[in-house]
Design an enzyme around this catalytic site. Structure first.
Site, short mmCIF file in Angstrom:
data_model
loop_
_atom_site.label_atom_id
_atom_site.label_comp_id
_atom_site.label_asym_id
_atom_site.label_seq_id
_atom_site.Cartn_x
_atom_site.Cartn_y
_atom_site.Cartn_z
N GLN A 127 0.81 -1.23 0.00
CA GLN A 127 0.00 0.00 0.00
C GLN A 127 0.84 1.27 0.00
O GLN A 127 0.55 2.22 -0.72
CB GLN A 127 -0.92 0.00 1.22
CG GLN A 127 -2.28 0.55 0.90
CD GLN A 127 -3.31 0.13 1.94
OE1 GLN A 127 -2.97 -0.24 3.06
NE2 GLN A 127 -4.57 0.21 1.58
N ASP A 130 1.89 2.35 -3.44
CA ASP A 130 0.82 2.40 -4.44
C ASP A 130 0.77 3.79 -5.11
O ASP A 130 -0.04 4.65 -4.77
CB ASP A 130 -0.52 2.05 -3.77
CG ASP A 130 -1.66 1.94 -4.77
OD1 ASP A 130 -1.44 2.23 -5.96
OD2 ASP A 130 -2.76 1.57 -4.34
N SER A 133 -2.62 4.78 -7.04
CA SER A 133 -3.70 5.33 -6.22
C SER A 133 -3.41 6.78 -5.84
O SER A 133 -4.29 7.64 -5.85
CB SER A 133 -3.91 4.51 -4.94
OG SER A 133 -4.48 3.28 -5.26
P1 NAD Z 1 -9.15 1.69 -12.28
O1 NAD Z 1 -8.39 2.96 -12.43
O2 NAD Z 1 -8.60 0.44 -12.88
O3 NAD Z 1 -10.62 1.92 -12.90
C1 NAD Z 1 -11.44 2.97 -12.44
C2 NAD Z 1 -12.85 2.47 -12.18
O4 NAD Z 1 -13.51 2.23 -13.43
C3 NAD Z 1 -12.95 1.15 -11.40
O5 NAD Z 1 -13.69 1.38 -10.22
C4 NAD Z 1 -13.68 0.23 -12.35
O6 NAD Z 1 -14.56 -0.66 -11.68
C5 NAD Z 1 -14.46 1.22 -13.22
N1 NAD Z 1 -14.95 0.67 -14.49
C6 NAD Z 1 -14.34 -0.15 -15.38
N2 NAD Z 1 -15.14 -0.43 -16.41
C7 NAD Z 1 -16.30 0.24 -16.19
C8 NAD Z 1 -17.51 0.35 -16.92
N3 NAD Z 1 -17.70 -0.30 -18.06
N4 NAD Z 1 -18.50 1.11 -16.39
C9 NAD Z 1 -18.31 1.76 -15.22
N5 NAD Z 1 -17.19 1.70 -14.49
C10 NAD Z 1 -16.19 0.95 -14.96
O7 NAD Z 1 -9.51 1.42 -10.78
P2 NAD Z 1 -8.73 1.84 -9.47
O8 NAD Z 1 -9.07 3.20 -9.08
O9 NAD Z 1 -7.31 1.49 -9.66
O10 NAD Z 1 -9.40 0.86 -8.41
C11 NAD Z 1 -9.75 -0.47 -8.74
C12 NAD Z 1 -10.08 -1.24 -7.49
O11 NAD Z 1 -8.92 -1.45 -6.70
C13 NAD Z 1 -11.11 -0.62 -6.59
O12 NAD Z 1 -11.91 -1.63 -6.09
C14 NAD Z 1 -10.28 -0.02 -5.50
O13 NAD Z 1 -10.99 0.15 -4.31
C15 NAD Z 1 -9.21 -1.08 -5.37
N6 NAD Z 1 -7.98 -0.56 -4.78
C16 NAD Z 1 -7.40 -1.29 -3.77
C17 NAD Z 1 -6.23 -0.86 -3.20
C18 NAD Z 1 -5.56 -1.64 -2.12
O14 NAD Z 1 -6.13 -2.58 -1.62
N7 NAD Z 1 -4.36 -1.30 -1.75
C19 NAD Z 1 -5.65 0.32 -3.64
C20 NAD Z 1 -6.25 1.04 -4.68
C21 NAD Z 1 -7.42 0.57 -5.25
#
Ligand code: NAD
Length: 382
Positions: A127, A130, A133
């Site tokens: 984390q 990251d 993020s």
């Molecule tokens: P991302 O940048 O890959 O994508 C952005 C968002 O677009 C995502 O929420 C995805 O579900 C959404 N998306 C994709 N296709 C779509 C569609 N057709 N219609 C509507 N929405 C759509 O995502 P991200 O911000 O990197 O986050 C992805 C996941 O990882 C989330 O669940 C987030 O909470 C999780 N996350 C976890 C950690 C951790 O555990 N350390 C850190 C960061 C993010």
């Protein structure tokens, strides 16, 4: 001899961030690491040379920031820069392995160990590294400010002697890290915010930051893949999604799109007709523009004026537009990444470590990431 970390002045167009800020340098030098920084590296992010010197860094001319054990950078090195890197050294940064695999091949040819910050796994242990993020947080915030600036209306509800002004309606598509920050920021500015994400689990997160979750008559129970990422929809559901979103788009003053599918880029969410259905003065900010965009009318890097006055913004590097805090956040993740693999004063590659294995894309003259190798194979075949 202590480990030497080098920080170059970024050369990519639009880039204003710097990989290490003086605070991060101070922490590293306290741990006995030597840091050399190219003159002016932090200038565009408002970190002058004097701040680095006070933090214990040595300011150097360009080539010396490349002749180091570990180079910390934001963007991948260009061809000339790659030639300056010392074979056997380590390069850490956003290296765009899946977008520009040939650049990874170049790093492999340069004989460096390349760690791509975008490949760091989203695990609890990782984390603090990251970077994606961290930058998504900046992008989501900044996107809403761009929208507020472009919208010829107030965001908040105003009751004044000159009349009552209704709050702006903001729709956020994609509720990952950037989307959630966009919702929270638009709410802080007083807009009425709704949001949609293909992952059903996003509903609770949207509501927790004050957004209303948009329910579509679309089955997406299978849309969440491992690690909380989205999966691409099949063609029929993708088409239906665009159609079902259109009235929500048309009813909004601002649409901020942030949707991505790892490995598949930016899905189309907003069709041309949906944008043409928006009221004059409305604004679309496509945060996914660097990946091609979620809106059919997005032209990456440009603002397009549609019909009677809808603007579609396709910013290419939102984090670089807020370079001070973006650099500060990024520096934390990069310093954590380097720190994780320094053993007894030297950088120690560790392929048994999940984080190292995921992030390492080139080592000892080879491209070592399977997906990048596949992409390079495809490039070579086509
Ligand atoms: P991302 O940048 O890959 O994508 C952005 C968002 O677009 C995502 O929420 C995805 O579900 C959404 N998306 C994709 N296709 C779509 C569609 N057709 N219609 C509507 N929405 C759509 O995502 P991200 O911000 O990197 O986050 C992805 C996941 O990882 C989330 O669940 C987030 O909470 C999780 N996350 C976890 C950690 C951790 O555990 N350390 C850190 C960061 C993010």
């Amino acid at each position: 001899m202590s480990l030497v970390i080098g920080v170059p002045k970024e050369t990519a167009p639009l880039e204003r961030r710097v990989a290490l800020v003086p605070d991060a340098v101070a922490r590293l030098t306290r741990d006995g690491v030597q840091v050399v920084v190219e003159h002016g590296a932090g200038e565009a992010a408002f970190f002058p040379d004097a701040g680095y010197e006070a933090a214990g860094a040595q300011m150097v001319e360009r080539p010396k920031a490349y002749d180091v054990d570990v180079q910390a950078r934001v963007q991948p090195p260009g061809e000339e820069e790659a030639a300056l890197l010392r074979p056997g050294s380590v390069v850490v940064g956003f290296l765009r392995p899946l977008d520009a695999p040939d650049e990874v091949a170049r790093l492999a040819a340069a004989g460096v160990t390349a760690l791509a910050m975008e490949m760091v796994p989203r695990t609890t242990r990782a984390q603090k590294m990251d970077a994606l993020s961290a930058m998504a947080t900046v992008a989501g915030y900044r996107a809403v400010l761009l929208a507020a600036e472009a919208l010829p209306k107030f965001f908040p509800l105003l009751t004044t002697a000159a009349g009552t002004l209704r709050p702006a309606k903001v729709l956020v598509l994609g509720a990952g890290v950037a989307g959630l920050q966009a919702i929270a920021t638009a709410r802080r500015l007083g807009a009425v915010v709704s949001a949609y994400d293909v992952r059903p689990a996003a509903r609770e997160q949207v509501e927790s930051v004050g957004g209303r979750f948009v329910e579509l008559r679309l089955e997406t129970g299978d849309a969440e893949a491992a690690g909380g990422y989205a999966r691409a929809l099949d063609e029929e559901r993708q088409r239906l999604q665009v159609e079902l979103l259109a009235p929500h788009v048309a009813a909004s003053d601002v649409v901020v799109t942030t949707a991505l599918v790892p490995g598949a880029g930016a899905p189309l969410l907003v069709a041309e007709e949906a944008v043409r259905g928006m009221a004059p003065g409305s604004v679309v900010v496509d945060v996914a523009a660097p990946n091609g965009g979620n809106c059919a009318l997005t032209r990456p890097g440009e603002t397009v004026l549609i019909g009677p006055g809808v603007r579609v913004l396709g910013p290419l590097n939102l984090p670089a537009e807020m370079p001070m805090h973006a650099s500060q956040m990024y520096a934390r993740t990069v310093a954590a990444m380097i720190g994780e693999f320094v053993k007894d004063g030297a950088f120690a590659p560790d392929f048994d470590d999940e984080i190292f294995r995921s992030a390492c894309v080139a080592h000892a003259g080879e491209v070592v990431n399977e997906r990048v190798r596949e992409l390079l194979g495809e490039v070579a075949r086509s």
